[in-house]
Scaffold this motif. Sequence first.
Motif, PDB file in Angstrom:
ATOM      1  N   UNK A 103       6.037  10.733  17.946  1.00  0.00           N
ATOM      2  CA  UNK A 103       6.431  11.520  16.781  1.00  0.00           C
ATOM      3  C   UNK A 103       6.086  10.808  15.471  1.00  0.00           C
ATOM      4  N   UNK A 104       6.468   9.551  15.356  1.00  0.00           N
ATOM      5  CA  UNK A 104       6.199   8.816  14.122  1.00  0.00           C
ATOM      6  C   UNK A 104       4.703   8.734  13.817  1.00  0.00           C
ATOM      7  N   UNK A 105       3.846   8.375  14.789  1.00  0.00           N
ATOM      8  CA  UNK A 105       2.410   8.377  14.483  1.00  0.00           C
ATOM      9  C   UNK A 105       1.856   9.759  14.138  1.00  0.00           C
ATOM     10  N   UNK A 106       2.417  10.829  14.751  1.00  0.00           N
ATOM     11  CA  UNK A 106       1.954  12.172  14.426  1.00  0.00           C
ATOM     12  C   UNK A 106       2.282  12.519  12.979  1.00  0.00           C
ATOM     13  N   UNK A 107       3.486  12.208  12.535  1.00  0.00           N
ATOM     14  CA  UNK A 107       3.862  12.499  11.150  1.00  0.00           C
ATOM     15  C   UNK A 107       3.019  11.650  10.199  1.00  0.00           C
ATOM     16  N   UNK A 108       2.807  10.384  10.541  1.00  0.00           N
ATOM     17  CA  UNK A 108       1.962   9.532   9.712  1.00  0.00           C
ATOM     18  C   UNK A 108       0.535  10.069   9.643  1.00  0.00           C
ATOM     19  N   UNK A 143      14.336   6.898  26.634  1.00  0.00           N
ATOM     20  CA  UNK A 143      13.113   7.698  26.699  1.00  0.00           C
ATOM     21  C   UNK A 143      12.824   8.336  25.340  1.00  0.00           C
ATOM     22  N   UNK A 144      13.854   8.881  24.705  1.00  0.00           N
ATOM     23  CA  UNK A 144      13.681   9.530  23.404  1.00  0.00           C
ATOM     24  C   UNK A 144      13.223   8.567  22.322  1.00  0.00           C
ATOM     25  N   UNK A 145      13.769   7.356  22.330  1.00  0.00           N
ATOM     26  CA  UNK A 145      13.347   6.390  21.314  1.00  0.00           C
ATOM     27  C   UNK A 145      11.888   5.997  21.517  1.00  0.00           C
ATOM     28  N   UNK A 146      11.440   5.928  22.769  1.00  0.00           N
ATOM     29  CA  UNK A 146      10.023   5.646  23.033  1.00  0.00           C
ATOM     30  C   UNK A 146       9.143   6.785  22.537  1.00  0.00           C
ATOM     31  N   UNK A 147       9.571   8.013  22.773  1.00  0.00           N
ATOM     32  CA  UNK A 147       8.804   9.169  22.310  1.00  0.00           C
ATOM     33  C   UNK A 147       8.721   9.170  20.787  1.00  0.00           C
ATOM     34  N   UNK A 148       9.839   8.888  20.114  1.00  0.00           N
ATOM     35  CA  UNK A 148       9.836   8.856  18.652  1.00  0.00           C
ATOM     36  C   UNK A 148       8.939   7.737  18.142  1.00  0.00           C
ATOM     37  N   UNK A 149       9.063   6.554  18.730  1.00  0.00           N
ATOM     38  CA  UNK A 149       8.303   5.397  18.245  1.00  0.00           C
ATOM     39  C   UNK A 149       6.805   5.540  18.485  1.00  0.00           C
ATOM     40  N   UNK A 150       6.420   6.081  19.643  1.00  0.00           N
ATOM     41  CA  UNK A 150       5.008   6.086  20.007  1.00  0.00           C
ATOM     42  C   UNK A 150       4.322   7.432  19.879  1.00  0.00           C
ATOM     43  N   UNK A 187       0.834  -1.197   0.000  1.00  0.00           N
ATOM     44  CA  UNK A 187       0.000   0.000   0.000  1.00  0.00           C
ATOM     45  C   UNK A 187       0.871   1.251   0.000  1.00  0.00           C
ATOM     46  N   UNK A 188       0.293   2.337  -0.536  1.00  0.00           N
ATOM     47  CA  UNK A 188       1.028   3.595  -0.590  1.00  0.00           C
ATOM     48  C   UNK A 188       1.375   4.103   0.813  1.00  0.00           C
ATOM     49  N   UNK A 189       0.452   3.920   1.780  1.00  0.00           N
ATOM     50  CA  UNK A 189       0.709   4.371   3.153  1.00  0.00           C
ATOM     51  C   UNK A 189       1.893   3.629   3.756  1.00  0.00           C
ATOM     52  N   UNK A 190       1.989   2.325   3.480  1.00  0.00           N
ATOM     53  CA  UNK A 190       3.105   1.543   4.014  1.00  0.00           C
ATOM     54  C   UNK A 190       4.415   1.977   3.372  1.00  0.00           C
ATOM     55  N   UNK A 191       4.372   2.308   2.093  1.00  0.00           N
ATOM     56  CA  UNK A 191       5.584   2.766   1.404  1.00  0.00           C
ATOM     57  C   UNK A 191       6.067   4.073   2.016  1.00  0.00           C
ATOM     58  N   UNK A 192       5.125   5.013   2.222  1.00  0.00           N
ATOM     59  CA  UNK A 192       5.501   6.303   2.814  1.00  0.00           C
ATOM     60  C   UNK A 192       6.052   6.094   4.216  1.00  0.00           C
ATOM     61  N   UNK A 193       5.400   5.220   5.003  1.00  0.00           N
ATOM     62  CA  UNK A 193       5.867   4.972   6.371  1.00  0.00           C
ATOM     63  C   UNK A 193       7.232   4.319   6.374  1.00  0.00           C
ATOM     64  N   UNK A 194       7.416   3.284   5.580  1.00  0.00           N
ATOM     65  CA  UNK A 194       8.669   2.510   5.613  1.00  0.00           C
ATOM     66  C   UNK A 194       9.840   3.251   4.993  1.00  0.00           C
TER      67      UNK A 194
END
Length: 120
Positions: free
Chosen positions: A59-64, A50-57, A2-9
């Motif tokens: 920042x990344x979902x916000x950008x998506x 802590x930062x990696x948790x913030x990015x994973x849970x 899917x296009x969404x998966x391509x953009x995310x990955x």
Amino acid sequence: MKKAAVVRNYLVLPCCLLLLNLCTGLVGYKAKVIGDPYLQTAAVMGMVLFGSSVVAFLVSPMIEAMVATLRKGSRAGLGGLGEALFLVGLCVLVYWMYYRMQIDGPESLLPRGWHNPRRF
């Protein structure tokens, strides 16, 4: 795929990891004010975890979510151009931040009040 998966990955996740790497550089810079090397190492490790948790849970979902919103509104607005401009802008911002950190050092990304004191 899917296009969404391509953009995310291929774009969102790498940009988030680059931002995490920038944060790691800033944390390492700020941790130099701690005198004890064991405490300094523990502080860096704690902040990176802590930062990696913030990015994973967070920042990344916000950008998506922003990309998904642009995709949904693309029929009425700028079309795929709006999404493309957002993604190009994200890449340019990450590049500019990396450039500043590599050329001028981590303190160039921090407000003047957050700079480490100079030691002579």
